[in-house]
Design a protein around this motif. Structure first.
Motif, PDB file in Angstrom:
ATOM      1  N   LYS A 135       0.833  -1.194   0.000  1.00  8.82           N
ATOM      2  CA  LYS A 135       0.000   0.000   0.000  1.00  8.82           C
ATOM      3  C   LYS A 135       0.872   1.250   0.000  1.00  8.82           C
ATOM      4  N   GLY A 136       0.618   2.156  -0.897  1.00  5.61           N
ATOM      5  CA  GLY A 136       1.410   3.370  -1.003  1.00  5.61           C
ATOM      6  C   GLY A 136       1.070   4.384   0.073  1.00  5.61           C
ATOM      7  N   GLU A 137       1.972   5.345   0.234  1.00  7.39           N
ATOM      8  CA  GLU A 137       1.733   6.418   1.187  1.00  7.39           C
ATOM      9  C   GLU A 137       0.584   7.306   0.701  1.00  7.39           C
ATOM     10  N   THR A 138      -0.101   7.912   1.657  1.00  7.85           N
ATOM     11  CA  THR A 138      -1.192   8.826   1.300  1.00  7.85           C
ATOM     12  C   THR A 138      -0.627  10.008   0.530  1.00  7.85           C
ATOM     13  N   GLY A 139      -1.187  10.276  -0.617  1.00  6.16           N
ATOM     14  CA  GLY A 139      -0.701  11.369  -1.444  1.00  6.16           C
ATOM     15  C   GLY A 139      -1.012  12.730  -0.843  1.00  6.16           C
ATOM     16  N   PRO A 140      -0.350  13.784  -1.369  1.00  7.35           N
ATOM     17  CA  PRO A 140      -0.620  15.130  -0.842  1.00  7.35           C
ATOM     18  C   PRO A 140      -2.044  15.563  -1.134  1.00  7.35           C
ATOM     19  N   ARG A 141      -2.528  16.438  -0.295  1.00  9.93           N
ATOM     20  CA  ARG A 141      -3.909  16.916  -0.436  1.00  9.93           C
ATOM     21  C   ARG A 141      -4.067  17.713  -1.722  1.00  9.93           C
ATOM     22  N   GLY A 142      -5.044  17.347  -2.507  1.00  6.32           N
ATOM     23  CA  GLY A 142      -5.294  18.062  -3.750  1.00  6.32           C
ATOM     24  C   GLY A 142      -5.954  19.408  -3.515  1.00  6.32           C
ATOM     25  N   SER A 143      -5.852  20.270  -4.516  1.00  7.06           N
ATOM     26  CA  SER A 143      -6.480  21.587  -4.381  1.00  7.06           C
ATOM     27  C   SER A 143      -8.002  21.453  -4.427  1.00  7.06           C
ATOM     28  N   THR A 144      -8.671  22.350  -3.724  1.00 10.63           N
ATOM     29  CA  THR A 144     -10.133  22.323  -3.667  1.00 10.63           C
ATOM     30  C   THR A 144     -10.712  22.680  -5.032  1.00 10.63           C
ATOM     31  N   TYR A 328     -14.592  -0.718  19.434  1.00 11.36           N
ATOM     32  CA  TYR A 328     -15.203  -0.403  18.140  1.00 11.36           C
ATOM     33  C   TYR A 328     -14.070  -0.081  17.163  1.00 11.36           C
ATOM     34  N   SER A 329     -14.249  -0.452  15.903  1.00 13.77           N
ATOM     35  CA  SER A 329     -13.260  -0.120  14.871  1.00 13.77           C
ATOM     36  C   SER A 329     -13.974  -0.010  13.525  1.00 13.77           C
ATOM     37  N   ASN A 330     -13.320   0.669  12.590  1.00 11.89           N
ATOM     38  CA  ASN A 330     -13.889   0.840  11.242  1.00 11.89           C
ATOM     39  C   ASN A 330     -12.742   0.856  10.225  1.00 11.89           C
ATOM     40  N   TRP A 331     -11.939  -0.239  10.204  1.00 11.53           N
ATOM     41  CA  TRP A 331     -10.739  -0.307   9.375  1.00 11.53           C
ATOM     42  C   TRP A 331     -11.067  -0.389   7.893  1.00 11.53           C
ATOM     43  N   LEU A 332     -10.163   0.158   7.079  1.00 16.47           N
ATOM     44  CA  LEU A 332     -10.207  -0.065   5.635  1.00 16.47           C
ATOM     45  C   LEU A 332      -9.898  -1.534   5.344  1.00 16.47           C
ATOM     46  N   PRO A 333     -10.338  -2.082   4.202  1.00 21.00           N
ATOM     47  CA  PRO A 333      -9.982  -3.472   3.862  1.00 21.00           C
ATOM     48  C   PRO A 333      -8.460  -3.644   3.804  1.00 21.00           C
ATOM     49  N   GLY A 334      -7.961  -4.697   4.433  1.00 22.98           N
ATOM     50  CA  GLY A 334      -6.527  -4.959   4.442  1.00 22.98           C
ATOM     51  C   GLY A 334      -5.761  -4.209   5.511  1.00 22.98           C
ATOM     52  N   GLU A 335      -6.459  -3.425   6.333  1.00 23.86           N
ATOM     53  CA  GLU A 335      -5.802  -2.669   7.399  1.00 23.86           C
ATOM     54  C   GLU A 335      -6.246  -3.208   8.759  1.00 23.86           C
ATOM     55  N   PRO A 336      -5.414  -3.042   9.777  1.00 18.34           N
ATOM     56  CA  PRO A 336      -4.068  -2.438   9.773  1.00 18.34           C
ATOM     57  C   PRO A 336      -3.026  -3.425   9.251  1.00 18.34           C
ATOM     58  N   ASN A 337      -1.993  -2.914   8.561  1.00 22.02           N
ATOM     59  CA  ASN A 337      -0.965  -3.795   7.997  1.00 22.02           C
ATOM     60  C   ASN A 337       0.439  -3.485   8.512  1.00 22.02           C
ATOM     61  N   ASN A 338       0.594  -2.433   9.347  1.00 24.76           N
ATOM     62  CA  ASN A 338       1.901  -2.079   9.929  1.00 24.76           C
ATOM     63  C   ASN A 338       2.972  -2.033   8.844  1.00 24.76           C
ATOM     64  N   ASP A 339       2.745  -1.223   7.805  1.00 31.48           N
ATOM     65  CA  ASP A 339       3.665  -1.128   6.669  1.00 31.48           C
ATOM     66  C   ASP A 339       5.058  -0.739   7.149  1.00 31.48           C
ATOM     67  N   LYS A 340       6.071  -1.524   6.718  1.00 28.65           N
ATOM     68  CA  LYS A 340       7.485  -1.283   7.055  1.00 28.65           C
ATOM     69  C   LYS A 340       7.733  -1.307   8.561  1.00 28.65           C
ATOM     70  N   LYS A 353     -13.341   5.831   7.400  1.00 29.03           N
ATOM     71  CA  LYS A 353     -12.567   4.594   7.486  1.00 29.03           C
ATOM     72  C   LYS A 353     -11.234   4.856   8.193  1.00 29.03           C
ATOM     73  N   TRP A 354     -10.760   3.796   8.908  1.00 29.82           N
ATOM     74  CA  TRP A 354      -9.527   3.890   9.677  1.00 29.82           C
ATOM     75  C   TRP A 354      -8.352   3.282   8.914  1.00 29.82           C
ATOM     76  N   ASN A 355      -7.134   3.764   9.277  1.00 35.08           N
ATOM     77  CA  ASN A 355      -5.909   3.232   8.698  1.00 35.08           C
ATOM     78  C   ASN A 355      -4.780   3.443   9.697  1.00 35.08           C
ATOM     79  N   ASP A 356      -3.890   2.428   9.840  1.00 32.45           N
ATOM     80  CA  ASP A 356      -2.737   2.627  10.719  1.00 32.45           C
ATOM     81  C   ASP A 356      -1.692   3.460   9.986  1.00 32.45           C
ATOM     82  N   LYS A 357      -0.996   4.344  10.747  1.00 33.06           N
ATOM     83  CA  LYS A 357      -0.112   5.322  10.132  1.00 33.06           C
ATOM     84  C   LYS A 357       1.076   5.609  11.045  1.00 33.06           C
ATOM     85  N   VAL A 358       2.152   6.133  10.438  1.00 35.73           N
ATOM     86  CA  VAL A 358       3.335   6.542  11.204  1.00 35.73           C
ATOM     87  C   VAL A 358       2.966   7.714  12.101  1.00 35.73           C
TER      88      VAL A 358
END
Length: 369
Positions: A135-144, A328-340, A353-358
C-alpha cells in the motif's frame, strides 16, 4: 716439354754467342736431333750475325700441342634478358597439403551502420496477474475544486416504512469534569424600598400535626443541598461543553461527549498533549455515532484526523489512551498492515474509514470532552 726446350736454348746462346746459327736452323736442328748441338759440335766464336729484319720469313710452323689451361678470367657483365619462352603446359594437381596452423585473430572491424527497424511482432499473450503491491503512502492533499452548480430540487420520495425500534445503546462513559466558568460581575445594590402599611391580623389556623425533631429536619436539608450541588455541577459541565461547541463551529455533540477542532495540525504526541492541556483527550470513538461525528469534522476541513488509539504498547493490539482495548473499529480493507513495521497510530479519513499510520505524520487535531 716446352719449358725444357726454352731453357736449353738459353744455355746454348750463352756458350757460343758468336757462332749462333740462324733461328730457323736451330729450331730445325732441335726438332731433328737436339743432341747434335751439344755433343757433336764444339762451340766456336763466329762473326756477329746480320740483322734478321731483312731475312726471308720462314715457313709457318705446325700447330703446337694444347697448352695448360690458363687461370679463370673475371666474369663478364650479364647479358641482355632473352625473350620470354612459350607458356608451359598446366602441370598435374599436387597432393593436398597438411592443414595449416590457425592464424592470429584479426583486428575487429568497424561497427556497421544500424539496420532498419523490423516490423512489429505479434501481440503477446497476457501474462499472469502480479502479486498485490504494498500500500502506497497517502498522497498530498489536492487543491479544492470549483463549487458545482446547485442541482434542481428532486420530487419528494415516498414515505418510508417505519423502522423497528433499535436496541438500547450501551451507557456512555462519564465525561471529564469541565472547567468552571468565569464568575460574573456583581450587580449594584438596589435602593431600599418604602415600608408598607401594617396588614390585618389573620385568623387562627387549625392545629397542625406534631412535627419531627429538629435533628431530622437538619439532615433532610443537608441531603437536599447535596442533591442540588450535584445537579449544579452537572449543569455547569453541560454548560461548559456547549460553550466550547459555540466557540468552535466545527464541534459535534454525541450524547455526553463533545468533539472539537481548532484546525491545528501536528504529530500524534503534539496533538495528544494539546488536548490534555485543554482538559480533554484526542478523539477516541467507541461507537458508530461518535465515529460519524469525527468523520463529519474531517470532511468539513477536508483533512485526515489522528485518533487517540495506538498499538505502541503491543504490536497489533490497538488500545485507547487509558490502556483499554478498543471496543469499536472501522478499518479499511486490508488494514491495519503495519507497513514497514513503523505504523502504530490510527488515522480516520473523510469517509470514516480507519488506517494505521506513522505517528510522526502531521494530522488535524480533534479533541473530545
Amino acid at each position: 716439354m716446352m719449358l725444357v726446350l726454352l731453357t736449353f736454348g738459353a744455355l746454348v746462346s750463352q756458350v757460343s754467342p758468336a757462332a749462333s746459327p740462324p733461328r730457323d736452323q736451330v729450331i730445325r736442328s732441335l726438332d731433328q736431333n737436339a743432341c747434335s748441338l751439344v755433343v757433336c759440335g764444339p762451340a766456336q766464336n763466329g762473326l756477329p750475325g746480320r740483322d734478321g729484319r731483312d731475312g726471308i720469313q720462314g715457313p709457318k710452323g705446325e700447330v703446337g700441342g694444347q697448352g695448360l689451361q690458363g687461370l679463370r678470367g673475371i666474369p663478364g657483365p650479364p647479358g641482355k634478358m632473352g625473350p620470354a619462352g612459350p607458356v608451359g603446359a598446366k602441370g598435374a594437381q599436387g597432393e593436398k597439403g597438411a592443414k595449416g596452423d590457425i592464424g592470429p585473430r584479426g583486428v575487429q572491424g568497424v561497427q556497421g551502420p544500424p539496420g532498419s527497424t523490423g516490423p512489429a511482432g505479434a501481440k503477446g499473450s497476457s501474462g499472469p496477474q502480479g502479486e498485490k503491491g504494498v500500500k502506497g503512502e497517502t498522497g498530498p492533499r489536492g487543491s479544492t475544486g470549483a463549487q458545482g452548480p446547485q442541482g434542481q430540487k428532486g420530487a419528494p420520495g415516498p414515505q418510508g416504512i417505519k423502522g423497528s425500534v433499535g436496541e438500547k445503546g450501551a451507557k456512555g462513559d462519564v465525561g471529564p469534569r469541565g472547567l468552571p466558568g468565569p464568575t460574573g460581575v456583581q450587580g449594584p445594590v438596589g435602593k431600599t424600598g418604602p415600608f408598607g402599611s401594617k396588614g390585618d391580623k389573620g385568623s387562627i389556623g387549625e392545629k397542625g400535626a406534631k412535627g419531627d425533631s429538629g435533628l431530622s429536619e437538619v439532615n433532610l436539608m443537608k441531603k437536599q443541598v447535596s442533591t442540588l450541588e450535584g445537579q449544579l455541577k452537572a449543569l455547569q459541565a453541560s454548560f461548559s461543553k456547549y460553550q466550547k461547541v459555540a466557540m468552535f463551529p466545527g464541534g459535534r455533540i454525541v450524547g455526553n461527549k463533545v468533539f472539537i477542532t481548532t484546525g491545528y495540525e501536528g504529530n500524534f504526541d503534539d496533538l495528544k498533549q494539546r488536548c490534555l492541556q485543554a482538559g480533554g483527550q484526542l478523539a477516541s470513538p467507541r461507537n458508530a455515532a461518535e465515529n460519524t461525528a469525527v468523520q463529519q469534522i474531517a470532511a468539513l476541513y477536508n483533512k485526515i484526523v489522528f485518533l487517540g488509539i495506538t498499538d505502541l504498547q503491543s504490536e497489533g493490539k490497538f488500545k485507547y489512551l487509558n490502556g483499554d482495548a478498543i471496543s469499536y473499529s472501522n478499518w479499511l480493507p486490508g488494514e491495519p498492515n503495519n507497513d514497514k513495521n513503523r505504523e502504530h497510530c490510527v488515522e480516520v479519513f473523510a469517509n470514516g474509514k480507519w488506517n494505521d499510520k506513522v505517528c510522526s505524520e502531521r494530522r488535524l487535531i480533534v479533541c473530545e470532552f
